[in-house]
Design a protein around this motif. Structure first.
Motif, short mmCIF file in Angstrom:
data_model
loop_
_atom_site.label_atom_id
_atom_site.label_comp_id
_atom_site.label_asym_id
_atom_site.label_seq_id
_atom_site.Cartn_x
_atom_site.Cartn_y
_atom_site.Cartn_z
N ARG A 17 41.91 69.21 108.90
CA ARG A 17 41.21 69.15 107.63
C ARG A 17 41.52 70.44 106.85
NH1 ARG A 17 40.76 64.90 109.74
NH2 ARG A 17 38.86 63.65 110.09
N ILE A 18 41.66 70.30 105.53
CA ILE A 18 41.85 71.46 104.66
C ILE A 18 40.87 71.35 103.50
CG2 ILE A 18 43.43 72.71 103.13
CD1 ILE A 18 45.76 71.74 104.80
N PHE A 19 40.17 72.45 103.24
CA PHE A 19 39.30 72.52 102.07
C PHE A 19 39.81 73.62 101.16
CE2 PHE A 19 35.62 74.49 99.91
CZ PHE A 19 35.23 73.41 99.13
N GLY A 41 45.43 63.48 108.41
CA GLY A 41 44.42 64.48 108.11
C GLY A 41 43.94 64.38 106.67
N LEU A 42 42.84 65.07 106.39
CA LEU A 42 42.22 65.02 105.06
C LEU A 42 42.29 66.37 104.38
CD1 LEU A 42 38.99 62.91 105.74
CD2 LEU A 42 40.69 62.41 103.98
N ILE A 74 38.37 66.22 94.63
CA ILE A 74 39.46 65.28 94.87
C ILE A 74 39.81 65.32 96.35
CG2 ILE A 74 41.19 67.02 94.18
CD1 ILE A 74 42.90 64.63 93.16
N SER A 75 39.85 64.15 96.96
CA SER A 75 40.13 64.07 98.40
C SER A 75 41.31 63.13 98.62
CB SER A 75 38.91 63.56 99.17
OG SER A 75 38.54 62.27 98.73
N ALA A 76 42.15 63.49 99.58
CA ALA A 76 43.34 62.68 99.88
C ALA A 76 43.61 62.75 101.37
CB ALA A 76 44.55 63.19 99.10
N ARG A 77 44.14 61.65 101.91
CA ARG A 77 44.49 61.59 103.33
C ARG A 77 46.00 61.51 103.47
NH1 ARG A 77 41.63 60.48 107.88
NH2 ARG A 77 39.83 59.69 106.71
#
Length: 409
Positions: free
Chosen positions: A318-320, A343-344, A397-400
């Motif tokens: 995961r990356i924020f 991963g997200l 904004i979220s992406a996988r």
């Protein structure tokens, strides 16, 4: 005929009769140099356990195929961070008999008068894997650790002090099962500047708690911040939800600021780790302060440019990105490349230009993405009642990362 793996306990001179009989009738005795030295008077071939282990297994296999009685001796219990598991995997459970004995951890529990079912037990012997220790100390009152010549008590104590840990003491158990056995109980500060016998293990014991409990939904006022600049609680909650954190995940927090997202993620990643990257030194100090305040020991802090800092980090699940994206997609491209498949990545944007940068990059990569706008309001007193003050809108904004399709033959 089977390969026998015998635990020596903490004192080879007090072996059960069956264990002693198995060892003394062996044709081939396998063990570490110290274990073999305890049976130097036996008339048996010896195979020292050295690196690489594959050579040791080849020698065992040759003796076993020659119908020789092979006995492997190990400290404590062979199936507690010992060689027993490796022997079973190599030669098959049907060809191996394990003879357990008192493990070092059991002896520590007995001497410390602690129920060992309530202890967390782990090993740093031959490892440099500290995150399991950090997460164990976040959850348990007693954590027993097997050490080696590199991960000595002073090093362990210093690593914990570096994370602001002050609510644990440490017990050092030296030369257990020998005439020189010694137990020293001291503070982490004391242990960090002392030397102990090479043969030791430690028990880290809780004496208190961090200043604030670690949890999700921490009030913004409890964090140390720079001019109240922080990912506000409603946005933090939404961002953490979209990260879909699982207990063993590795997470990167890029542009971590005060570290509020990292701190709350630490509560959710009970067997994982967080790497907080921040460029400004004053904000790095704030993350350190917050890590100690909430006892978020599984947060690693990196000071510097994100492109440079991420080079040596483990692959993230995961990356924020809470800040610092800007209008240049170079950093985002590097992060997406390093992200684990499936991963997200979640990006918080205040500026429309940053949102556009992220959207365009995900489009160019062929990634599916979602955009959520959070515009929360919080109450403030007014004329004996309350009014609602609006926060700035934040785009999340979220992406996988997709898993590449397999090429057909």
């Amino acid at each position: 005929m089977a390969i026998h793996v015998v635990g020596l306990g903490i004192d080879p001179d007090t072996l059960p009769e069956l264990h002693e009989q198995i060892i003394t009738t062996a044709d081939v005795l396998v063990g570490g140099k110290r274990q073999l030295a305890a049976f130097a008077d036996l008339d048996a071939e010896t195979i020292p356990i050295t690196s690489p282990l594959s050579n040791v297994f080849n020698a065992i296999e040759a003796s076993y195929n020659a119908r020789k009685e092979v006995v492997v001796i190990a400290d404590g219990d062979p199936l507690f961070y010992g060689i027993g598991d490796s022997i079973i995997k190599k030669f098959g459970s049907e060809n191996v008999v394990i003879h357990p004995n008192t493990a070092t951890i059991q002896a520590i529990a007995a001497r410390a008068k602690v129920s060992w079912q309530d202890m967390r037990m782990l090993s740093l012997h031959g490892r440099n894997d500290y995150p399991p220790l950090y997460t164990a100390l976040m959850q348990c009152d007693h954590v027993a650790v097997l050490t080696d010549d590199t991960n000595i008590p002073a090093v362990i104590a210093q690593k914990l002090l570096d994370r602001g840990l002050t609510w644990f003491n440490i017990g050092i158990f030296e030369d257990m099962g020998t005439d020189n056995e010694k137990i020293t109980n001291c503070t982490l500060d004391e242990a960090s500047c002392r030397s102990f016998s090479r043969l030791n293990a430690v028990l880290i014991k809780r004496t208190g708690h961090p200043e604030q409990p670690l949890r999700v939904g921490i009030p913004d006022t409890q964090f140390a911040t720079e001019r109240k600049l922080i990912t506000k609680r409603p946005v933090r909650a939404a961002s953490l939800s979209m990260l879909e954190l699982e207990p063993r995940n590795i997470m990167w927090d890029i542009g971590a600021g005060s570290g509020s997202v990292s701190i709350e993620a630490a509560h959710l990643l009970s067997k994982g780790a967080i790497y907080s990257v921040e460029r400004k030194s004053e904000r790095v100090d704030l993350i350190r302060k917050n890590r100690a305040r909430f006892g978020a020991l599984n947060v690693d802090i990196l000071h510097g440019d994100a492109q440079t800092c991420i080079e040596g980090l483990p692959t993230p699940d995961r990356i924020f990105i809470g800040g610092g994206l800007g209008s240049d997609n170079a950093l985002l491209a590097s992060l997406c490349e390093r992200l684990q498949q499936h991963g997200l990545i979640v990006v918080n944007c205040t500026l429309l230009s940053s949102l556009e940068t992220a959207k365009n990059h995900f489009k160019s990569c062929g990634w599916e993405y979602d955009v959520t706008m959070i515009q929360a309001s919080v109450s403030s007193p007014l004329a004996g009642d309350i009014r609602l003050d609006s926060m700035n809108p934040i785009f999340i904004i979220s992406a996988r990362k997709p898993v590449p399709e397999k090429q057909s033959d």
